[in-house]
Enzyme design. Structure first.
Site, PDB file in Angstrom:
ATOM      1  N   GLY A  65       0.700  -1.101  -0.121  1.00 13.19           N
ATOM      2  CA  GLY A  65      -0.025   0.077   0.066  1.00 13.19           C
ATOM      3  C   GLY A  65       0.777   1.313   0.028  1.00 13.19           C
ATOM      4  O   GLY A  65       2.156   1.316   0.330  1.00 13.19           O
ATOM      5  N   GLN A  76       2.552   9.815   1.925  1.00 12.88           N
ATOM      6  CA  GLN A  76       3.604   9.184   1.835  1.00 12.88           C
ATOM      7  C   GLN A  76       4.647   9.907   0.803  1.00 12.88           C
ATOM      8  O   GLN A  76       6.030   9.985   0.873  1.00 12.88           O
ATOM      9  CB  GLN A  76       3.866   8.049   1.884  1.00 12.88           C
ATOM     10  N   CYS A 104       5.825  -0.546   7.333  1.00 11.01           N
ATOM     11  CA  CYS A 104       5.382   0.834   6.693  1.00 11.01           C
ATOM     12  C   CYS A 104       6.777   1.293   5.917  1.00 11.01           C
ATOM     13  O   CYS A 104       7.822   1.128   6.542  1.00 11.01           O
ATOM     14  CB  CYS A 104       5.261   1.722   7.814  1.00 11.01           C
TER      15      CYS A 104
HETATM   16  O1  K1U Z   1       4.051   2.057   3.883  1.00  6.17           O
HETATM   17  C1  K1U Z   1       2.874   1.571   3.889  1.00  6.17           C
HETATM   18  O2  K1U Z   1       1.957   2.378   3.955  1.00  6.17           O
HETATM   19  C2  K1U Z   1       2.727   0.598   3.170  1.00  6.17           C
HETATM   20  C3  K1U Z   1       2.837  -0.872   3.870  1.00  6.17           C
HETATM   21  C4  K1U Z   1       1.662  -1.586   4.247  1.00  6.17           C
HETATM   22  C5  K1U Z   1       1.152  -2.438   5.371  1.00  6.17           C
HETATM   23  C6  K1U Z   1       1.939  -3.356   5.438  1.00  6.17           C
HETATM   24  C7  K1U Z   1       1.471  -4.298   6.337  1.00  6.17           C
HETATM   25  C8  K1U Z   1       0.619  -4.264   7.318  1.00  6.17           C
HETATM   26  C9  K1U Z   1      -0.146  -2.997   7.312  1.00  6.17           C
HETATM   27  C10 K1U Z   1       0.153  -2.040   6.325  1.00  6.17           C
HETATM   28  C11 K1U Z   1       3.789  -1.856   3.463  1.00  6.17           C
HETATM   29  O3  K1U Z   1       3.728  -2.303   2.393  1.00  6.17           O
HETATM   30  S1  K1U Z   1       4.838  -2.389   4.589  1.00  6.17           S
HETATM   31  C12 K1U Z   1       6.089  -3.459   3.651  1.00  6.17           C
HETATM   32  C13 K1U Z   1       5.390  -4.735   3.202  1.00  6.17           C
HETATM   33  O4  K1U Z   1       5.586  -5.173   2.036  1.00  6.17           O
HETATM   34  C14 K1U Z   1       4.792  -5.641   4.087  1.00  6.17           C
HETATM   35  C15 K1U Z   1       4.848  -5.818   5.425  1.00  6.17           C
HETATM   36  C16 K1U Z   1       4.047  -6.949   6.124  1.00  6.17           C
HETATM   37  C17 K1U Z   1       3.236  -7.712   5.533  1.00  6.17           C
HETATM   38  C18 K1U Z   1       2.997  -7.585   4.102  1.00  6.17           C
HETATM   39  C19 K1U Z   1       3.759  -6.675   3.407  1.00  6.17           C
HETATM   40 ZN    ZN Z   2       2.838   3.084   6.064  1.00  4.64          ZN
END
Ligand code: K1U
Ligand code: ZN
Length: 172
Positions: free
Chosen positions: A46, A51, A92
């Protein structure tokens, strides 16, 4: 299309409250394409406009395994939150390398405009629901570390500031 720089915590611009999009314009289509490219390039699921230092209510998400189901939510509003809540680890792109548990609703229903300006209602559960709530927090100027204890948050802040300083020094 272009890769956009992502603001890093504790940048104060991450705490700005985004304004609603009055009308979906051609510049929003460019922003959406650039945000999707930036999100996929960073392996995120996301990204909120906040951001990338654009303070309008727009988010992109792709929580699919194949990374082929992009979602664009403009002016998203939560219309229903499940009473059932669960604590899950979150990450994040604005707080690289930090993962910690946050308690959120297990399922949500959100109303928003899509990239073509059409009203859509999205029902989400599991990781998609977590991601929608996390991204909508960004639009309110809230970063997930604000759910953690002041001690953890301060440690994260110190670590991020040191990483930024080290990166600046090694660039010289
Ligand atoms: O920075 C952001 O807002 C994106 C964030 C979204 C998110 C991931 C996991 C839980 C809540 C919100 C990320 O994409 S963090 C990196 C990531 O790729 C990831 C981390 C955990 C699970 C799955 C993906
Ligand atoms: Zn975030």
């Amino acid at each position: 299309m272009a890769l956009l720089p992502i603001l890093c915590y504790p940048d104060p611009r991450l705490h700005k409250v985004a304004r609603p999009v009055a009308a979906v314009q051609p510049r929003h289509r460019t922003l959406i394409a650039d945000m999707l490219e930036t999100m996929y390039d960073a392996n995120g699921i996301g990204l909120a406009a906040t951001q990338v230092d654009v303070h309008e209510r727009l988010i992109v998400i792709d929580a699919s395994e194949a990374r082929d189901q992009p979602l664009v939510l403009i002016n998203p509003e939560i219309v229903w939150l499940s009473p059932e809540r669960q604590r899950q680890d979150e990450g994040c792109l604005s707080v690289p390398g930090i993962y910690d548990g946050v308690e959120r609703a297990v399922a949500v229903r959100v109303q928003a405009l899509d990239g073509d300006g059409r009203t859509r209602t999205i029902e989400a559960e599991g990781l998609l629901a977590v991601c929608v709530q996390h991204e909508m927090d960004h639009l309110l100027g809230k970063v997930f570390v604000e759910y953690l204890s002041p001690l953890k948050r301060n440690r994260i802040k110190t670590k991020m500031l040191k990483a930024a300083r080290d990166a600046r020094e090694s660039a010289h």
